[in-house]
Design a protein around this motif. Sequence first.
Motif, PDB file in Angstrom:
ATOM      1  N   VAL A 235       0.845  -1.196   0.000  1.00  0.00           N
ATOM      2  CA  VAL A 235       0.000   0.000   0.000  1.00  0.00           C
ATOM      3  C   VAL A 235       0.879   1.244   0.000  1.00  0.00           C
ATOM      4  O   VAL A 235       0.648   2.196  -0.757  1.00  0.00           O
ATOM      5  CB  VAL A 235      -0.946   0.012   1.211  1.00  0.00           C
ATOM      6  N   TYR A 236       1.913   1.252   0.821  1.00  0.00           N
ATOM      7  CA  TYR A 236       2.823   2.393   0.856  1.00  0.00           C
ATOM      8  C   TYR A 236       3.513   2.588  -0.495  1.00  0.00           C
ATOM      9  O   TYR A 236       3.813   3.731  -0.876  1.00  0.00           O
ATOM     10  CB  TYR A 236       3.856   2.212   1.961  1.00  0.00           C
ATOM     11  N   MET A 237       3.761   1.504  -1.225  1.00  0.00           N
ATOM     12  CA  MET A 237       4.353   1.639  -2.558  1.00  0.00           C
ATOM     13  C   MET A 237       3.401   2.395  -3.481  1.00  0.00           C
ATOM     14  O   MET A 237       3.822   3.253  -4.262  1.00  0.00           O
ATOM     15  CB  MET A 237       4.664   0.261  -3.142  1.00  0.00           C
ATOM     16  N   ALA A 244       8.311   4.350   4.663  1.00  0.00           N
ATOM     17  CA  ALA A 244       7.402   3.466   5.395  1.00  0.00           C
ATOM     18  C   ALA A 244       7.367   2.077   4.767  1.00  0.00           C
ATOM     19  O   ALA A 244       7.286   1.066   5.479  1.00  0.00           O
ATOM     20  CB  ALA A 244       5.998   4.070   5.418  1.00  0.00           C
ATOM     21  N   ALA A 245       7.424   2.027   3.440  1.00  0.00           N
ATOM     22  CA  ALA A 245       7.428   0.729   2.757  1.00  0.00           C
ATOM     23  C   ALA A 245       8.663  -0.078   3.153  1.00  0.00           C
ATOM     24  O   ALA A 245       8.564  -1.272   3.470  1.00  0.00           O
ATOM     25  CB  ALA A 245       7.392   0.936   1.250  1.00  0.00           C
ATOM     26  N   VAL A 246       9.830   0.554   3.161  1.00  0.00           N
ATOM     27  CA  VAL A 246      11.066  -0.141   3.538  1.00  0.00           C
ATOM     28  C   VAL A 246      10.961  -0.678   4.960  1.00  0.00           C
ATOM     29  O   VAL A 246      11.344  -1.826   5.239  1.00  0.00           O
ATOM     30  CB  VAL A 246      12.283   0.799   3.389  1.00  0.00           C
ATOM     31  N   ASP A 247      10.432   0.129   5.867  1.00  0.00           N
ATOM     32  CA  ASP A 247      10.280  -0.323   7.250  1.00  0.00           C
ATOM     33  C   ASP A 247       9.425  -1.579   7.332  1.00  0.00           C
ATOM     34  O   ASP A 247       9.744  -2.530   8.072  1.00  0.00           O
ATOM     35  CB  ASP A 247       9.654   0.786   8.099  1.00  0.00           C
ATOM     36  N   ASP A 248       8.331  -1.588   6.584  1.00  0.00           N
ATOM     37  CA  ASP A 248       7.448  -2.762   6.628  1.00  0.00           C
ATOM     38  C   ASP A 248       8.108  -3.984   6.010  1.00  0.00           C
ATOM     39  O   ASP A 248       7.959  -5.109   6.515  1.00  0.00           O
ATOM     40  CB  ASP A 248       6.130  -2.450   5.927  1.00  0.00           C
ATOM     41  N   LEU A 478      12.282  -7.429  -3.786  1.00  0.00           N
ATOM     42  CA  LEU A 478      12.279  -6.532  -4.944  1.00  0.00           C
ATOM     43  C   LEU A 478      11.487  -5.263  -4.651  1.00  0.00           C
ATOM     44  O   LEU A 478      11.860  -4.164  -5.096  1.00  0.00           O
ATOM     45  CB  LEU A 478      11.730  -7.264  -6.166  1.00  0.00           C
ATOM     46  N   LEU A 479      10.406  -5.379  -3.921  1.00  0.00           N
ATOM     47  CA  LEU A 479       9.656  -4.196  -3.495  1.00  0.00           C
ATOM     48  C   LEU A 479      10.534  -3.296  -2.619  1.00  0.00           C
ATOM     49  O   LEU A 479      10.552  -2.064  -2.778  1.00  0.00           O
ATOM     50  CB  LEU A 479       8.405  -4.617  -2.730  1.00  0.00           C
TER      51      LEU A 479
END
Length: 609
Positions: A235-237, A244-248, A478-479
């Motif tokens: 979702v953050y992507m 935030a995406a990296v943290d998740d 990859l994300l």
Amino acid sequence: MKNKIKIFRKLVRCASIALLSFSMAGCGADFLDTTPTNNISGSSIWTKATLAEQAVIGVYNVFLDQYCPNSGILDSHRIPWDAYSSVMDTDKNWIKRMPNCTGAATPSSGLFSDIYKRFYTFIYRANDVIDNIGQVPDMSTGEKQRAIAECKFLRAFAYMRLNILYKGVPLYMNAITSPENGNKARSSEADVWAAILQDLTDCVNEPNLPGKYNSGDSNYGRVTKGAAYALRGQVYMWQKNWEAAVDDFNSVADCGFGLYTKAGATSYKQLLKIANEQCEEMIFSVQCIKQYGYSNTRNITYGNRCTAGSMWNNYLPNPHFVESFETATGEKFNWDNYLPGYSAMKEKERVVFFLRDGLSAAEKERMTAYGADMSKYLDSGNEARIKKAYESRDPRLQMAVITPYAQYNGASSGIAHTYTLRWPYRGSDSAEPFDIRTDTNDKFYYLWRKFVPEGLEQTERDTYGLDIPLIRYAEVLLLKAEALNEWGSTHESEAIRCVNEVRRRAGHVELNNATYPATKVNGQSDLRERIWNEYYWEIGGEDSMYFHELRWGTWKDKKFDNNRNGLMQMWGETTYTWYWLGDQCWSWPIPAKEMEMNSNLEQNEGWIN
């Protein structure tokens, strides 16, 4: 053998309550028809833990409609998502079921209403559990909270798909108790994203939801914190909240997930085998069992007639996808490096390079009439020449796709044989020369290895028990790499490390390998293209690429290519082409049926009811 059978067989034994009080899930039922479809009232369900557990399992059960149907496996709403992407195309007999790609789409197209209905089935079943499971007298608080978290994840999953496809939909966060409560207007995309994020945040904050279930656990297959982190990161992507995406995605690893590497050089291929379906890489999968109506149907639609059970090859890898795979030294593939002058030749002239050795005089005459440049034909060595174009490539190509003159271990009529993909076909299922037989023998298409059983691994057509992964750790890596690269240049080295972890597992040369100049990364834009390509090579055919192409804004160019792309034979000759109807296709239309039932709904721009 599988613990997941324990979960889903309960569903079979309790079929009378599988739909609970969600009338919309009934076959052919209107979206908001609230007439009960079973003999157990909604109030009775919440009087016993055993019944409430069936309510929870009933939410998961919606996945079976798409992935494990007992009939209509080629219906429009059951077409693999990656068939809408540039990765693969559909056998000509079935393209009318893809109106958003053929230019025939209208708000009345069944595809749009069926998908809309499916995801709202998730939502309404989940809402009923979330609102009512607290009443159950003989269920512990921890069990209730875990069930609520699972249903919030499934609700978030459904709303995420709806928001990507329809761009803002009605938000129902509580069970519908009467028809007048089911006529909400559409919420904005931003509001839907916010609701999704809240549900997933509740999941990761729920102490009774485990980070991961280990292989063999009786609860394996259920939602975990790791799955919630992975989905929230996606979702953050979409929101371009890279940090935030990296943290998740880091939290997914902290939950205990990682790449499967136990099979060494063949780990990438062995990953999609039943023996490894509960390995550390699988974050969230559709649970399939060896039972009709609960099994994986990809063996049928991705397989071929030499696959045990005689399968159909409905979905075929696109040549552009195949040609995108790098060489073993990390260079871009170029046909002219293997077949000088290939690019300048007319498509039909190129057929000569794909012909089998030892053609008869009649076959040569037929190929000449077809348009092949037979002056370049080798009676002996024609097969070896074309094979070289596929052999020194990213190893994932040969592990995912059956290429010309490659072998495939099949089992026609229940007897294992080694078959070879040759053309023109002149083989036999049970005798030399053991050519691979397809439903498209008059054409020469690439075929899938992914999801296709080998030998006697699976001998029946309709009972393939392989789980279907929806989220696996390689995609998370990859994300993460993509998010790091977009976050800024200071994170480039870490992004490359993530990509190299995936490439290393596949046995492919790593980025920035000093021995191979083509692997050198030249800034953010170059790394972005490399990461996007890596998605294709790693997860192509696994139902993620359509959504990535939508997110990147590349779908129109990649899938349609100015209406020149479509189902192609290996040399680029098209059997049919896809047709771009217009920019309204970036959003799916709100189904006409829903517009008729709910006057508060507004149609997406460009679509005419």
